[in-house]
Write a protein that holds these residues in place. Structure first.
Motif, PDB file in Angstrom:
ATOM      1  N   ASN A 105       0.255   5.478  -8.739  1.00  0.00           N
ATOM      2  CA  ASN A 105       1.521   4.898  -8.379  1.00  0.00           C
ATOM      3  C   ASN A 105       2.485   6.065  -8.720  1.00  0.00           C
ATOM      4  O   ASN A 105       3.638   6.113  -8.009  1.00  0.00           O
ATOM      5  CB  ASN A 105       1.903   3.770  -9.353  1.00  0.00           C
ATOM      6  N   CYS A 106       2.519   7.058  -9.540  1.00  0.00           N
ATOM      7  CA  CYS A 106       3.333   7.833  -9.911  1.00  0.00           C
ATOM      8  C   CYS A 106       2.694   9.018 -10.844  1.00  0.00           C
ATOM      9  O   CYS A 106       1.559   9.036 -11.119  1.00  0.00           O
ATOM     10  CB  CYS A 106       4.470   7.056 -10.734  1.00  0.00           C
ATOM     11  N   GLU A 107       3.692  10.043 -11.053  1.00  0.00           N
ATOM     12  CA  GLU A 107       3.383  11.012 -11.895  1.00  0.00           C
ATOM     13  C   GLU A 107       4.159  10.890 -13.346  1.00  0.00           C
ATOM     14  O   GLU A 107       5.395  10.405 -13.225  1.00  0.00           O
ATOM     15  CB  GLU A 107       3.826  12.252 -11.136  1.00  0.00           C
ATOM     16  N   PHE A 108       3.509  11.433 -14.314  1.00  0.00           N
ATOM     17  CA  PHE A 108       4.238  11.463 -15.570  1.00  0.00           C
ATOM     18  C   PHE A 108       4.616  12.842 -16.231  1.00  0.00           C
ATOM     19  O   PHE A 108       3.727  13.576 -15.913  1.00  0.00           O
ATOM     20  CB  PHE A 108       3.163  10.808 -16.518  1.00  0.00           C
ATOM     21  N   THR A 109       5.624  12.946 -17.050  1.00  0.00           N
ATOM     22  CA  THR A 109       5.978  13.831 -17.924  1.00  0.00           C
ATOM     23  C   THR A 109       6.058  13.253 -19.175  1.00  0.00           C
ATOM     24  O   THR A 109       6.389  12.151 -19.445  1.00  0.00           O
ATOM     25  CB  THR A 109       7.302  14.434 -17.346  1.00  0.00           C
ATOM     26  N   PHE A 110       5.575  14.277 -20.288  1.00  0.00           N
ATOM     27  CA  PHE A 110       5.675  13.878 -21.810  1.00  0.00           C
ATOM     28  C   PHE A 110       6.294  14.887 -22.317  1.00  0.00           C
ATOM     29  O   PHE A 110       6.037  16.060 -22.272  1.00  0.00           O
ATOM     30  CB  PHE A 110       4.080  13.869 -22.230  1.00  0.00           C
ATOM     31  N   VAL A 111       7.317  14.513 -23.178  1.00  0.00           N
ATOM     32  CA  VAL A 111       7.970  15.325 -24.091  1.00  0.00           C
ATOM     33  C   VAL A 111       7.999  14.802 -25.597  1.00  0.00           C
ATOM     34  O   VAL A 111       8.180  13.520 -26.013  1.00  0.00           O
ATOM     35  CB  VAL A 111       9.545  15.225 -23.762  1.00  0.00           C
ATOM     36  N   PRO A 151       0.797  -1.209   0.186  1.00  0.00           N
ATOM     37  CA  PRO A 151       0.009   0.017  -0.005  1.00  0.00           C
ATOM     38  C   PRO A 151       0.903   1.068  -0.066  1.00  0.00           C
ATOM     39  O   PRO A 151       0.442   2.331  -0.348  1.00  0.00           O
ATOM     40  CB  PRO A 151      -0.856  -0.052   1.348  1.00  0.00           C
ATOM     41  N   SER A 152       2.174   1.068   0.430  1.00  0.00           N
ATOM     42  CA  SER A 152       2.957   2.405   0.447  1.00  0.00           C
ATOM     43  C   SER A 152       3.751   2.491  -0.587  1.00  0.00           C
ATOM     44  O   SER A 152       4.423   3.452  -0.958  1.00  0.00           O
ATOM     45  CB  SER A 152       3.774   2.210   1.870  1.00  0.00           C
ATOM     46  N   ARG A 153       3.952   1.646  -1.496  1.00  0.00           N
ATOM     47  CA  ARG A 153       4.760   1.959  -2.776  1.00  0.00           C
ATOM     48  C   ARG A 153       4.262   2.877  -3.874  1.00  0.00           C
ATOM     49  O   ARG A 153       3.239   2.953  -4.009  1.00  0.00           O
ATOM     50  CB  ARG A 153       4.782   0.693  -3.458  1.00  0.00           C
ATOM     51  N   LYS A 154       5.260   3.472  -4.229  1.00  0.00           N
ATOM     52  CA  LYS A 154       5.036   4.411  -5.436  1.00  0.00           C
ATOM     53  C   LYS A 154       6.354   3.784  -6.567  1.00  0.00           C
ATOM     54  O   LYS A 154       7.130   4.453  -7.034  1.00  0.00           O
ATOM     55  CB  LYS A 154       5.425   5.978  -5.168  1.00  0.00           C
ATOM     56  N   ASP A 155       5.540   2.889  -7.197  1.00  0.00           N
ATOM     57  CA  ASP A 155       6.357   2.080  -8.223  1.00  0.00           C
ATOM     58  C   ASP A 155       6.232   2.512  -9.663  1.00  0.00           C
ATOM     59  O   ASP A 155       5.388   2.373 -10.378  1.00  0.00           O
ATOM     60  CB  ASP A 155       6.015   0.828  -8.085  1.00  0.00           C
TER      61      ASP A 155
END
Length: 397
Positions: free
Chosen positions: A298-304, A220-224
């Protein structure tokens, strides 16, 4: 087999590996061996042939009207690593077959007929379709670091500048090619009349998570970052299938950091590639992917955005001409887009009307040693190319 099939297997077989595949990379020893074989045949047919400053082969058969614009045929002489015989070389040998037939039938065209065998069409540090982009004046040889890349291929920026041609003298460009997909083979059709070359749009997508110990960090604590990226890839794949049946989506490159078995990934970088004829479709698809990314916790995303080569339509008059030739010859055919890029792209982007003739790739296989097109289709495609040239020669282009 026919003359064209024999010629294709002989020249296209240069660079054969033990497993039967072909490796004839641009600017390699094998590439120039193939170039010389084609050049020798051009000269035997009475064409003026020369190698240009960036390693392209160029042949000219003069026409009877010195003011007429050229009918230009071409494709590339190089292959990918462990590729096949047909990709690229079919277009060059098919163009030679047109000249053979003209000579045998004692025909003299009003328009000059030019043939190009291009160097480095396949992906390389110089960029895909390098040879044809040089001819079209689309290569910035002064870009930072480009001179160093050229040097690895024995070239300098002045070679690139000297290769540029005046394309105002070109009435049209025709490319004969294998489909490289399975549409024609699956449908049992003989010829594809190409409507255009699809867009290629790529994004570098990065998932940002948090690294931590793989044994002590509970689920539950993971940011994979890798789990997050996996969810986005699966979601994008499903959305591509829903959105349009000719939209294709590929993740061909993935890197995971820190890349240790016992550490939760904190960063994953992937290439997202999408291809379609309509920019509105790829724009919508990208917007849908961004919306999905916002829903992944789970995470944040960036796009280029890294590549945006938008679709290149074929010339409507050339499409009609090829279509009418197929109908007149009673050859089964379909008007269809090309999912792969070709040397026709740079020609079109510099204002030359383009047309393409496809023949089936068995099982849709290409860029592989098992690439195959039946000899009967090789000859049928040459029939279409030849008759198209004769039809165009009756026009003013």
């Amino acid at each position: 087999m026919s003359r064209l099939n024999d010629m294709l297997q002989e020249i296209g077989g240069i660079g054969r590996n033990e497993d039967g595949s072909i490796t004839r990379l641009g600017a390699s020893e094998g590439y120039f061996q193939a170039l010389e074989q084609v050049k020798m045949r051009m000269e035997a047919l009475g064409m003026k042939a020369e190698q240009d400053p960036v390693g392209n082969l160029h042949g000219i058969l003069p026409g009877t009207d010195p003011e007429a614009k050229s009918i230009v045929l071409g494709s590339h002489l190089d292959t990918v690593i462990k590729g096949g015989v047909f990709d690229g070389m079919l277009g060059v040998t098919g163009a030679l077959e047109v000249v053979y037939r003209l000579k045998e039938q004692g025909r003299a065209l009003k328009h000059p007929l030019e043939i190009w065998g291009f160097n480095l069409e396949e992906s390389s540090p110089l960029g895909g379709t390098f040879g044809s982009r040089c001819v079209a004046g689309m290569v910035d040889a002064e870009a930072p670091g480009y001179a160093e890349r050229l040097a690895k291929y024995g070239m300098k920026p002045e070679n690139v500048r000297a290769a540029k041609k005046d394309l105002d003298k070109y009435g049209c460009y025709l490319e004969y090619h294998i489909e490289q997909g399975d549409k024609l083979d699956s449908a049992g059709l003989d010829i594809g009349v190409v409507s255009g070359i699809v867009s290629v749009v790529r994004y570098e997508v990065t998932a940002h998570g948090i690294s931590n110990h793989a044994g002590t960090t509970m689920m539950p604590s993971r940011k994979d970052a890798l789990v997050g990226m996996s969810k986005l890839i699966v979601g994008a794949d499903a959305r591509a299938r829903e959105l349009d049946d000719t939209l294709v989506f590929t993740v061909g490159k993935l890197s995971v950091a820190p890349g240790q078995e016992n550490v939760i990934p904190n960063e994953v970088v992937a290439t997202f590639e999408m291809r379609h004829m309509d920019k509105a479709v790829t724009d919508q698809f990208y917007a849908d992917i961004q919306a999905m990314a916002k829903e992944i916790s789970n995470c944040e995303f960036t796009f280029v955005n890294t590549v945006a080569k938008y679709s290149t339509p074929c010339d409507p008059a050339l499409i009609d001409t090829i279509d009418h030739v197929c109908t007149r010859l009673n050859i089964s055919h379909i008007i269809m887009p090309s999912g792969a890029g070709h040397d026709a792209n740079p020609m079109a982007h510099e204002g030359v009307p383009i047309g393409m003739v496809f023949v089936p790739s068995v099982k849709g296989i290409s860029h592989h040693g098992d690439e195959w097109t039946d000899p009967k289709h090789i000859d049928l495609g040459a029939d279409v190319l030849y008759e198209t040239v004769l039809a165009l020669d009756k026009t003013d282009l």
